[in-house]
Design a protein around this motif. Structure first.
Motif, mmCIF file in Angstrom:
data_model
loop_
_atom_site.group_PDB
_atom_site.id
_atom_site.type_symbol
_atom_site.label_atom_id
_atom_site.label_comp_id
_atom_site.label_asym_id
_atom_site.label_seq_id
_atom_site.Cartn_x
_atom_site.Cartn_y
_atom_site.Cartn_z
ATOM 1 N N GLN A 1 3.407 8.234 -4.630
ATOM 2 C CA GLN A 1 3.027 7.520 -5.844
ATOM 3 C C GLN A 1 4.210 6.794 -6.464
ATOM 4 O OE1 GLN A 1 -0.187 7.354 -6.804
ATOM 5 N NE2 GLN A 1 -0.677 8.603 -4.997
ATOM 6 N N ALA B 1 -0.041 10.709 -0.408
ATOM 7 C CA ALA B 1 0.589 9.385 -0.472
ATOM 8 C C ALA B 1 1.687 9.391 -1.528
ATOM 9 C CB ALA B 1 -0.450 8.326 -0.801
ATOM 10 N N SER C 1 7.724 12.622 -5.527
ATOM 11 C CA SER C 1 7.226 11.261 -5.310
ATOM 12 C C SER C 1 5.714 11.191 -5.168
ATOM 13 C CB SER C 1 7.885 10.655 -4.060
ATOM 14 O OG SER C 1 9.284 10.569 -4.212
ATOM 15 N N GLU D 1 0.859 -1.172 0.000
ATOM 16 C CA GLU D 1 0.000 0.000 0.000
ATOM 17 C C GLU D 1 0.898 1.226 0.000
ATOM 18 O OE1 GLU D 1 -0.811 0.640 4.735
ATOM 19 O OE2 GLU D 1 -2.140 -0.720 3.660
ATOM 20 N N THR D 2 0.331 2.363 -0.385
ATOM 21 C CA THR D 2 1.149 3.569 -0.464
ATOM 22 C C THR D 2 1.552 4.041 0.929
ATOM 23 O OG1 THR D 2 -0.868 4.888 -0.495
ATOM 24 C CG2 THR D 2 0.103 4.315 -2.621
#
Length: 752
Positions: free
Chosen positions: A331, A329, A409, A55-56
């Protein structure tokens, strides 16, 4: 010396108050608990960053991990270095006090000096390098930025400032000659001068890329010059010592300049005056660099850098707050396939060694050693301030690099590569860019031309395709975070252009300080030839100031113009050379530091600079070998050079990125220069390191060249050590302020 409860006072003159305070108060139980909690929180954050998969990962964990690591590193590791190696003596006068000439040597308030030092060292590297390195994933970059700074970059900056301060503020090249001998010193002097020219040229090139055709940005940046001149005169003549007062005025004027930039840009006269082509911007930067180099440091350079620090630290703090509220989050993957295969579209090469030279200033930067042995030791009030300015300044820059890594990011990775892949691959249009990035095997839904066009429109741009150089990506990422917390989608374009100006201001302050430092180094180098040139040993000798400044700006200015007109994009070919040169320069500075520590009989502590030295040499010499000998034209300068030369010999009018014979000749010329410099830089560093090993071994055996520290001079002034003065320091400052105005030398520092 007298005192109580662990606090001692040092006198150098019975007619004056104490000039120094020594606080040996032990760390309290409460502080031990606080630092323990910080360490545990930092460890948890690092564990989540390194091991959570599937998961992120939330960007907040990167902020927490970095801040906790910096606090522990500054409190304990920097303190260890201070106690075991530096051993500051505030009863000894610094070069600024001994040689105070009102031009280059000027005792400067620690807060202003911290601002100048941070602004001078924090250039393109912590902004651009991490953005480019994100193509390899967030994990290796974040580890190197934080730990590389704590154990490498901060150590180099702190200890370079230390050895230069003990030598009347001598430049790195001159200290290398003094400590390593004629051969190693000559190699260092030549290498440092040439490397510095490349570094300044690349920094200026990024400013040009950010400000070309941007009247809003050009106006706002230009206005910082008269504001800085006003601040310098205000502190010098109108209200000496009123740092807090002039800070408030300067910051208000800076905000006014930024806010009014959009209005000026929309007027007919503003658009006409401040819309500049890349070549016109080059000449403006050349003129500004010369002026900043020759004017007294208190008039333009120090106040402008101090003013810029408000924008820099304020914008980064705002971004950190935005991340904590927006919780974006990541990516980007932890480690991408480009890190393993070395075929990334942003830059070619595998994770080792190219990640480490790409991030450059964010973790370890040789350029910093030139500032730490250039302007900063000539402005330092007290030796005890070196930990704050040297080690603390680099920590602040490292945090900037962490923020840059996060902004890249959190972007959709298709958009990230749309921004950073060169036009030769994206085709320069949204449709072709979408087709290209969809072939990269990225996670998430495929990109569309409509999506890319909408992203450009959301930040007020016509296109975001192939906006290489890192600055547009950072601005896009900052706008993505800040518009979620401050102002909504309607202000996304504002935040984007605010970030562009912030980056240009960030980098420009490194350019002006770098030009002045390079002038010092050229003056030192020429003075070694003796005869009439011996007058250049005085860096403030006016004919020498003008001649050396002209030589310096002519050097980096010519490289800058070459980069602006480079068919390969300039930044794409010059930034790898910038990274290698910068890290090789760090190798030279760490060599000199290690030799000095060995000579001082501190062999058991030589590992502190020695370990980062060996790591840096391993990385940079490997990268140099590949740039020189690689058969891949995307990596090797000479392979690229010979391919274009063969195409020209075959009568071809176009080849690769060259669309005509003029561009073909330019690529051949540029790759020859870059390939030659790669060879020269590597040889110079090998010679310096070999000379350092020989000198260190002789010192261990009890012989060799003696240390070249200057004889200490008793200090007759006082200044606090940290940004926030302690109760004992405030009390002592009041005693100094109560002295008659005719008392020689006391520092009257207000707004403690």
């Amino acid at each position: 010396m007298a005192g109580d409860q662990g606090v001692s006072y040092i006198h150098t003159d019975n007619n004056l108050p104490p000039v120094a305070i020594i606080d040996r108060s032990p760390i309290t139980v409460r502080h031990r608990i606080i630092f323990g909690i910080i360490a545990v929180i930092g460890a948890i954050a690092w564990a989540i960053i390194a091991f959570v998969r599937g998961e992120t990962v939330n960007a907040v964990w990167f902020v927490v991990a970095a801040i906790c690591t910096y606090i522990i590193g500054y409190r304990f590791y920097a303190r260890l270095i201070e106690m075991k190696i530096v051993r500051p003596r505030d009863d000894h006068a610094t070069p600024a006090e001994v040689l105070d000439d009102g031009t280059d040597y000027v005792p400067t308030d620690r807060r202003v000096l911290f601002g100048h030092h941070f602004a001078a060292i924090a250039g393109a590297g912590p902004l651009v390098g991490p953005v480019l390195a994100t193509q390899m994933g967030y994990l290796p970059g974040s580890i190197w930025i934080v730990l590389g700074a704590v154990f490498g970059g901060c150590v180099q900056d702190y200890l370079t400032l230390w050895i230069s301060t003990r030598r009347r503020g001598r430049s790195l090249g001159q200290m290398a000659r003094d400590e390593l001998g004629a051969i190693g010193g000559a190699a260092a002097l030549i290498g440092v001068l040439v490397i510095m020219v490349i570094l300044i040229a690349v920094l200026a090139l990024i400013v040009v890329k950010a400000l070309a055709q941007s009247p809003w940005g050009v106006f706002s940046i230009a206005m910082t010059i008269p504001i800085a001149l006003f601040m310098g005169c205000y502190l010098r003549f109108l209200r000496p010592g009123r740092v807090g007062e002039v800070s408030l005025i300067g910051f208000s004027l800076l905000l006014l300049a930024v806010a009014s930039g959009n209005w000026v840009a929309e007027t007919s006269w503003g658009a006409a005056w401040f819309t500049l082509t890349p070549v016109e911007l080059c000449w403006c930067l050349i003129v500004y660099g010369f002026a900043a180099s020759v004017l007294p440091v208190w008039l333009l350079l120090a106040p402008r850098d101090y003013l810029s620090t408000f924008m820099k630290v304020g914008a980064i703090a705002l971004l950190a707050i935005g991340i904590c509220f927006a919780h974006p989050a990541m990516q980007a993957p932890a480690i991408s396939r480009f890190a393993i295969n070395g075929d990334g579209p942003v830059f070619a090469g595998s994770l080792f060694p190219f990640l480490f030279i790409t991030i450059a200033c964010g973790a370890l930067s040789g350029f910093h050693s030139l500032i730490s042995s250039g302007t900063t030791p000539k402005l330092l009030e007290k030796e005890s301030q070196m930990r704050l300015i040297g080690y603390g300044g680099m920590i602040t820059e490292s945090f900037v690099a962490v923020m840059a890594l996060i902004t890249a990011s959190i972007l959709n990775q298709h958009l990230y590569f749309t921004l950073n892949a060169p036009a030769a691959q994206t085709g320069g249009t949204a449709a072709k860019a979408a087709d290209y990035v969809n072939t990269l095997g990225l996670s998430g839904a495929p990109a569309t031309a409509e999506q890319i066009s909408q992203a450009a429109g959301s930040v007020g741009e016509q296109s975001i395709v192939s906006r290489t150089g890192g600055a547009p990506t950072l601005a896009f990422g900052m706008s993505e975070v800040l518009h979620r917390v401050f102002g909504g989608a309607g202000l996304k374009a504002f935040w984007y252009h605010f970030a562009i100006m912030f980056e240009a201001l960030f980098i420009l302050t490194t350019l002006d300080a770098g030009t002045r430092v390079n002038r010092f180094m050229l003056s030192d180098a020429l003075a070694n030839l003796g005869g009439p040139l011996a007058k250049l040993r005085n860096p403030s000798w006016r004919p020498g100031v003008w001649i050396c400044s002209l030589g310096v700006v002519a050097g980096w200015g010519s490289i800058l113009l070459m980069g602006v007109t480079d068919p390969l994009g300039g930044i794409n070919t010059l930034f790898p050379l910038f990274g290698i040169a910068n890290q090789l320069l760090a190798g030279m500075s760490l060599t000199v530091i290690t030799v000095v520590i060995v000579k001082k009989g501190l062999l058991k502590w030589a590992w502190i600079p020695g370990v980062p030295l060996l790591w840096d040499l391993t990385v940079t010499l490997t990268a140099s070998w590949q740039k020189i000998f690689s058969g891949d034209p995307a990596i090797g300068y000479w392979t690229q050079h010979f391919q274009y030369s063969a195409a020209k010999d075959a009568g071809m009018k176009t080849f690769g990125a060259a669309q005509n014979t003029h561009q073909l000749d330019a690529v051949i010329r540029n790759t020859f220069i870059q390939g030659t410099l790669s060879v020269v830089f590597a040889l110079v560093v090998v010679i310096v390191f070999a000379a350092g090993v020989v000198v260190a071994l002789r010192a261990i055996r009890g012989g060799g060249r003696p240390l070249t520290e200057d004889v200490p001079v008793p200090s007759k002034r006082f200044a606090p050590s940290s940004l926030i003065a302690t109760a004992a320091e405030r009390d002592l400052q009041r005693r100094w302020d109560a002295q008659p105005a005719s008392t020689p030398g006391p520092a009257r520092t207000h707004d403690l």
